[in-house]
Structures are given as C-alpha cells and as structure tokens.
Design a protein around this motif. Structure first.
Motif, mmCIF file in Angstrom:
data_model
loop_
_atom_site.group_PDB
_atom_site.id
_atom_site.type_symbol
_atom_site.label_atom_id
_atom_site.label_comp_id
_atom_site.label_asym_id
_atom_site.label_seq_id
_atom_site.Cartn_x
_atom_site.Cartn_y
_atom_site.Cartn_z
ATOM 1 N N TYR A 191 -9.199 -9.438 -3.261
ATOM 2 C CA TYR A 191 -8.745 -9.802 -4.601
ATOM 3 C C TYR A 191 -9.263 -8.849 -5.670
ATOM 4 O O TYR A 191 -8.813 -8.888 -6.795
ATOM 5 C CB TYR A 191 -9.136 -11.244 -4.919
ATOM 6 N N GLY A 192 -10.209 -7.980 -5.335
ATOM 7 C CA GLY A 192 -10.706 -6.987 -6.273
ATOM 8 C C GLY A 192 -10.028 -5.633 -6.098
ATOM 9 O O GLY A 192 -10.444 -4.641 -6.681
ATOM 10 N N ALA A 193 -8.993 -5.591 -5.302
ATOM 11 C CA ALA A 193 -8.307 -4.333 -5.004
ATOM 12 C C ALA A 193 -7.532 -3.820 -6.216
ATOM 13 O O ALA A 193 -7.160 -4.569 -7.114
ATOM 14 C CB ALA A 193 -7.349 -4.518 -3.835
ATOM 15 N N ALA A 194 -7.294 -2.518 -6.215
ATOM 16 C CA ALA A 194 -6.565 -1.883 -7.314
ATOM 17 C C ALA A 194 -5.067 -2.173 -7.258
ATOM 18 O O ALA A 194 -4.387 -2.158 -8.272
ATOM 19 C CB ALA A 194 -6.794 -0.376 -7.277
ATOM 20 N N ILE A 195 -4.555 -2.453 -6.069
ATOM 21 C CA ILE A 195 -3.144 -2.775 -5.896
ATOM 22 C C ILE A 195 -3.060 -4.208 -5.378
ATOM 23 O O ILE A 195 -3.696 -4.555 -4.388
ATOM 24 C CB ILE A 195 -2.467 -1.793 -4.915
ATOM 25 N N ALA A 196 -2.285 -5.032 -6.055
ATOM 26 C CA ALA A 196 -2.166 -6.440 -5.688
ATOM 27 C C ALA A 196 -1.365 -6.597 -4.401
ATOM 28 O O ALA A 196 -0.692 -5.666 -3.939
ATOM 29 C CB ALA A 196 -1.504 -7.213 -6.824
ATOM 30 N N GLU A 197 -1.430 -7.794 -3.856
ATOM 31 C CA GLU A 197 -0.727 -8.073 -2.607
ATOM 32 C C GLU A 197 0.779 -7.892 -2.744
ATOM 33 O O GLU A 197 1.458 -7.496 -1.804
ATOM 34 C CB GLU A 197 -1.054 -9.503 -2.164
ATOM 35 N N ASP A 198 1.318 -8.145 -3.947
ATOM 36 C CA ASP A 198 2.751 -7.953 -4.173
ATOM 37 C C ASP A 198 3.083 -6.521 -4.612
ATOM 38 O O ASP A 198 4.158 -6.250 -5.111
ATOM 39 C CB ASP A 198 3.268 -8.957 -5.205
ATOM 40 N N ARG A 199 2.125 -5.632 -4.450
ATOM 41 C CA ARG A 199 2.244 -4.188 -4.707
ATOM 42 C C ARG A 199 2.287 -3.813 -6.186
ATOM 43 O O ARG A 199 2.640 -2.693 -6.529
ATOM 44 C CB ARG A 199 3.446 -3.598 -3.975
ATOM 45 N N THR A 200 1.922 -4.714 -7.053
ATOM 46 C CA THR A 200 1.813 -4.352 -8.466
ATOM 47 C C THR A 200 0.450 -3.705 -8.702
ATOM 48 O O THR A 200 -0.519 -3.967 -7.989
ATOM 49 C CB THR A 200 1.950 -5.593 -9.377
ATOM 50 N N LEU A 201 0.408 -2.833 -9.686
ATOM 51 C CA LEU A 201 -0.825 -2.121 -9.991
ATOM 52 C C LEU A 201 -1.666 -2.927 -10.965
ATOM 53 O O LEU A 201 -1.164 -3.408 -11.980
ATOM 54 C CB LEU A 201 -0.504 -0.749 -10.591
ATOM 55 N N ARG A 202 -2.935 -3.069 -10.630
ATOM 56 C CA ARG A 202 -3.855 -3.781 -11.498
ATOM 57 C C ARG A 202 -4.582 -2.788 -12.394
ATOM 58 O O ARG A 202 -4.499 -1.575 -12.204
ATOM 59 C CB ARG A 202 -4.865 -4.559 -10.661
ATOM 60 N N GLU A 203 -5.322 -3.316 -13.375
ATOM 61 C CA GLU A 203 -6.063 -2.468 -14.305
ATOM 62 C C GLU A 203 -7.046 -1.555 -13.571
ATOM 63 O O GLU A 203 -7.270 -0.420 -13.968
ATOM 64 C CB GLU A 203 -6.811 -3.345 -15.303
ATOM 65 N N LYS A 204 -7.600 -2.040 -12.482
ATOM 66 C CA LYS A 204 -8.557 -1.258 -11.701
ATOM 67 C C LYS A 204 -7.924 0.031 -11.162
ATOM 68 O O LYS A 204 -8.591 1.047 -11.031
ATOM 69 C CB LYS A 204 -9.096 -2.106 -10.550
ATOM 70 N N TYR A 205 -6.642 -0.004 -10.848
ATOM 71 C CA TYR A 205 -5.938 1.176 -10.350
ATOM 72 C C TYR A 205 -6.016 2.313 -11.361
ATOM 73 O O TYR A 205 -6.298 3.457 -11.018
ATOM 74 C CB TYR A 205 -4.474 0.847 -10.045
ATOM 75 N N TYR A 206 -5.769 1.994 -12.619
ATOM 76 C CA TYR A 206 -5.749 3.019 -13.657
ATOM 77 C C TYR A 206 -7.149 3.573 -13.916
ATOM 78 O O TYR A 206 -7.304 4.755 -14.213
ATOM 79 C CB TYR A 206 -5.121 2.460 -14.930
ATOM 80 N N GLU A 207 -8.159 2.735 -13.776
ATOM 81 C CA GLU A 207 -9.533 3.207 -13.917
ATOM 82 C C GLU A 207 -9.895 4.154 -12.771
ATOM 83 O O GLU A 207 -10.502 5.197 -12.981
ATOM 84 C CB GLU A 207 -10.503 2.026 -13.952
#
Length: 79
Positions: free
Chosen positions: A7-23
């Motif tokens: 759940y702390g991953a940069a890419i969500a399970e539905d393949r959307t990008l989370r804020e962590k990805y951009y960091e």
C-alpha cells in the motif's frame, strides 16, 4: 482474502500513479544529472545541529565528493 499488495507503493494496484511516484522520479532525475552525489561522503556527522543555519530546528549534513573534490551537497531535515 490475503493480499501481499504494498500500500506504500508508488504505483497503485489499479495502475494509477501515486504522489510517491513523482517524488521517486524527481530523485532519479536528480541522481542522473548529479553523478558526483554517488561518490560523496558525510563530513560532519556528529556536530550537524545548526552548523550551517541559525535555526535549531534543522539538522544539516554536509556531503563532499571524495573523487573529484569539486562538488558538495547539503542534506537538510527537521529535528
């Protein structure tokens, strides 16, 4: 149902990008254009509290390039 999803991953399970990805992308771009960072060593590990700032709420670590001796970085974080 058991899941091992991170759940702390940069890419969500539905393949959307989370804020962590951009960091992480920002950090990767910084390292790509700053190769001297990979050869740095901390210089003031123990007496870093307010060494480079007058703010006692900040802790600063100086990193110097030990290979080229031309580049320095400063890591600043809250105490």
């Amino acid at each position: 149902i058991y899941t091992s999803y991170d759940y702390g991953a940069a890419i969500a399970e539905d393949r959307t990008l989370r804020e962590k990805y951009y960091e992480l992308k920002l950090q990767a771009n910084f390292l790509a254009v700053s190769p001297a960072y990979l050869t740095t060593r901390p210089q003031n590990i123990y007496n870093t509290l307010s060494s480079f700032t007058g703010n006692s709420a900040l802790k600063t670590t100086q990193l110097l390039d030990v290979v080229g001796n031309q580049t320095g970085f400063y890591i600043v974080r809250q105490v």
